[in-house]
Design a protein around this motif. Sequence first.
Motif, mmCIF file in Angstrom:
data_model
loop_
_atom_site.group_PDB
_atom_site.id
_atom_site.type_symbol
_atom_site.label_atom_id
_atom_site.label_comp_id
_atom_site.label_asym_id
_atom_site.label_seq_id
_atom_site.Cartn_x
_atom_site.Cartn_y
_atom_site.Cartn_z
ATOM 1 N N ILE A 28 0.840 -1.189 0.000
ATOM 2 C CA ILE A 28 0.000 0.000 0.000
ATOM 3 C C ILE A 28 0.880 1.245 0.000
ATOM 4 C CG2 ILE A 28 -1.677 1.356 1.282
ATOM 5 C CD1 ILE A 28 -2.906 -1.251 2.256
ATOM 6 N N ASN A 29 1.906 1.252 0.818
ATOM 7 C CA ASN A 29 2.842 2.375 0.849
ATOM 8 C C ASN A 29 3.690 2.411 -0.418
ATOM 9 O OD1 ASN A 29 1.891 3.077 3.329
ATOM 10 N ND2 ASN A 29 3.743 2.556 4.461
ATOM 11 N N ASN A 35 -5.850 -0.438 -4.416
ATOM 12 C CA ASN A 35 -6.674 -1.001 -5.474
ATOM 13 C C ASN A 35 -6.438 -2.480 -5.735
ATOM 14 O OD1 ASN A 35 -4.269 -1.017 -6.864
ATOM 15 N ND2 ASN A 35 -4.895 0.418 -8.450
ATOM 16 N N MET A 36 -5.510 -3.097 -4.998
ATOM 17 C CA MET A 36 -5.273 -4.509 -5.145
ATOM 18 C C MET A 36 -6.098 -5.343 -4.170
ATOM 19 S SD MET A 36 -2.972 -2.770 -3.266
ATOM 20 C CE MET A 36 -1.465 -2.439 -4.165
ATOM 21 N N TYR A 37 -6.860 -4.656 -3.275
ATOM 22 C CA TYR A 37 -7.572 -5.357 -2.203
ATOM 23 C C TYR A 37 -9.083 -5.238 -2.307
ATOM 24 C CZ TYR A 37 -3.034 -5.387 0.071
ATOM 25 O OH TYR A 37 -1.719 -5.584 0.355
ATOM 26 N N ALA A 54 -20.741 -5.516 4.565
ATOM 27 C CA ALA A 54 -20.635 -5.086 3.171
ATOM 28 C C ALA A 54 -19.239 -5.354 2.648
ATOM 29 C CB ALA A 54 -20.954 -3.599 3.040
ATOM 30 N N ALA A 55 -19.134 -5.473 1.326
ATOM 31 C CA ALA A 55 -17.841 -5.652 0.678
ATOM 32 C C ALA A 55 -17.865 -4.988 -0.689
ATOM 33 C CB ALA A 55 -17.490 -7.134 0.539
ATOM 34 N N MET A 56 -16.678 -4.601 -1.138
ATOM 35 C CA MET A 56 -16.548 -3.950 -2.445
ATOM 36 C C MET A 56 -15.321 -4.503 -3.153
ATOM 37 S SD MET A 56 -16.367 0.127 -3.345
ATOM 38 C CE MET A 56 -18.119 0.349 -3.604
ATOM 39 N N SER A 57 -15.450 -4.742 -4.440
ATOM 40 C CA SER A 57 -14.346 -5.270 -5.224
ATOM 41 C C SER A 57 -13.236 -4.242 -5.390
ATOM 42 C CB SER A 57 -14.854 -5.693 -6.609
ATOM 43 O OG SER A 57 -15.361 -4.566 -7.309
ATOM 44 N N GLN A 58 -12.112 -4.709 -5.912
ATOM 45 C CA GLN A 58 -10.919 -3.872 -6.023
ATOM 46 C C GLN A 58 -11.189 -2.606 -6.836
ATOM 47 O OE1 GLN A 58 -10.935 -7.204 -6.087
ATOM 48 N NE2 GLN A 58 -8.978 -8.070 -5.396
ATOM 49 N N SER A 59 -11.929 -2.740 -7.903
ATOM 50 C CA SER A 59 -12.204 -1.593 -8.773
ATOM 51 C C SER A 59 -13.355 -0.732 -8.262
ATOM 52 C CB SER A 59 -12.547 -2.082 -10.174
ATOM 53 O OG SER A 59 -13.792 -2.776 -10.147
ATOM 54 N N ALA A 97 -22.503 -2.318 17.840
ATOM 55 C CA ALA A 97 -21.486 -3.354 17.651
ATOM 56 C C ALA A 97 -20.132 -2.681 17.457
ATOM 57 C CB ALA A 97 -21.807 -4.214 16.429
ATOM 58 N N VAL A 98 -19.098 -3.490 17.490
ATOM 59 C CA VAL A 98 -17.787 -3.044 17.028
ATOM 60 C C VAL A 98 -17.712 -3.352 15.538
ATOM 61 C CG1 VAL A 98 -15.295 -3.308 17.231
ATOM 62 C CG2 VAL A 98 -16.734 -3.460 19.280
ATOM 63 N N TYR A 99 -17.378 -2.347 14.759
ATOM 64 C CA TYR A 99 -17.301 -2.489 13.305
ATOM 65 C C TYR A 99 -15.834 -2.620 12.893
ATOM 66 C CZ TYR A 99 -22.239 -1.519 12.797
ATOM 67 O OH TYR A 99 -23.611 -1.602 12.865
ATOM 68 N N TYR A 100 -15.567 -3.650 12.088
ATOM 69 C CA TYR A 100 -14.214 -3.947 11.643
ATOM 70 C C TYR A 100 -14.115 -3.807 10.128
ATOM 71 C CZ TYR A 100 -13.733 -6.204 16.215
ATOM 72 O OH TYR A 100 -13.704 -6.466 17.563
ATOM 73 N N CYS A 101 -13.020 -3.202 9.659
ATOM 74 C CA CYS A 101 -12.752 -3.252 8.228
ATOM 75 C C CYS A 101 -11.756 -4.378 7.964
ATOM 76 C CB CYS A 101 -12.231 -1.923 7.698
ATOM 77 S SG CYS A 101 -10.710 -1.313 8.442
ATOM 78 N N ALA A 102 -11.835 -4.915 6.776
ATOM 79 C CA ALA A 102 -10.996 -6.045 6.401
ATOM 80 C C ALA A 102 -10.588 -5.909 4.937
ATOM 81 C CB ALA A 102 -11.732 -7.359 6.625
ATOM 82 N N ALA A 103 -9.482 -6.542 4.592
ATOM 83 C CA ALA A 103 -8.996 -6.465 3.220
ATOM 84 C C ALA A 103 -8.361 -7.790 2.807
ATOM 85 C CB ALA A 103 -7.979 -5.337 3.076
ATOM 86 N N ASP A 104 -8.467 -8.081 1.517
ATOM 87 C CA ASP A 104 -7.841 -9.291 0.988
ATOM 88 C C ASP A 104 -7.547 -9.104 -0.485
ATOM 89 O OD1 ASP A 104 -7.413 -12.237 2.068
ATOM 90 O OD2 ASP A 104 -7.999 -12.360 -0.044
ATOM 91 N N ARG A 105 -6.481 -9.776 -0.941
ATOM 92 C CA ARG A 105 -6.047 -9.653 -2.330
ATOM 93 C C ARG A 105 -6.744 -10.610 -3.286
ATOM 94 N NH1 ARG A 105 -2.086 -8.697 -5.553
ATOM 95 N NH2 ARG A 105 -0.640 -6.970 -5.285
ATOM 96 N N SER A 106 -7.562 -11.502 -2.780
ATOM 97 C CA SER A 106 -8.153 -12.542 -3.622
ATOM 98 C C SER A 106 -9.081 -11.947 -4.676
ATOM 99 C CB SER A 106 -8.955 -13.527 -2.763
ATOM 100 O OG SER A 106 -8.136 -14.137 -1.811
ATOM 101 N N PRO A 107 -9.294 -12.656 -5.768
ATOM 102 C CA PRO A 107 -10.309 -12.240 -6.745
ATOM 103 C C PRO A 107 -11.687 -12.244 -6.109
ATOM 104 C CG PRO A 107 -8.860 -13.916 -7.664
ATOM 105 C CD PRO A 107 -8.562 -13.863 -6.207
#
Length: 132
Positions: A28-29, A35-37, A54-59, A97-107
């Motif tokens: 990322i740095n 944009n890869m996650y 919720a989730a959103m694709s890389q693009s 609730a406690v809200y968490y963000c998450a990221a992953d490189r998978s398609p």
Amino acid sequence: VQLQASGGGAVQAGGSLRLSCVGSGGEINRYQTINMYILAWFRQAPGKDREFVAAMSQSGGTTSYGDSVKGRVTISRDNAQKSGFLQIDRLTPEDTAVYYCAADRSPWSYTRTTRTDGYTYWGQGTQVTVSS
């Protein structure tokens, strides 16, 4: 890679919040983008399992929402700002609730993106408390 979530707080029912998640570290740095996650938000209420929100694709072209929040939540991202966002409207006490963000490189996969084991990186969480 690190994720920093913010924007939580105490609000009254019917109100709105906008949560933010900023990515840093590693590639990322190096590339100054996220944009890869795939970016996602989960939440966990006391005594309950972590729930997909919720989730959103890389693009940013594909999104998915949990059934309990559909119609009240909007996920967005700004790759150049290395950030993701979650807008929650018409809050109810059940959103506490406690809200968490998450990221992953998978398609992108509609099945995988709703599961906690579909993500490699997690933020520390931000507390949302809704009073009636």
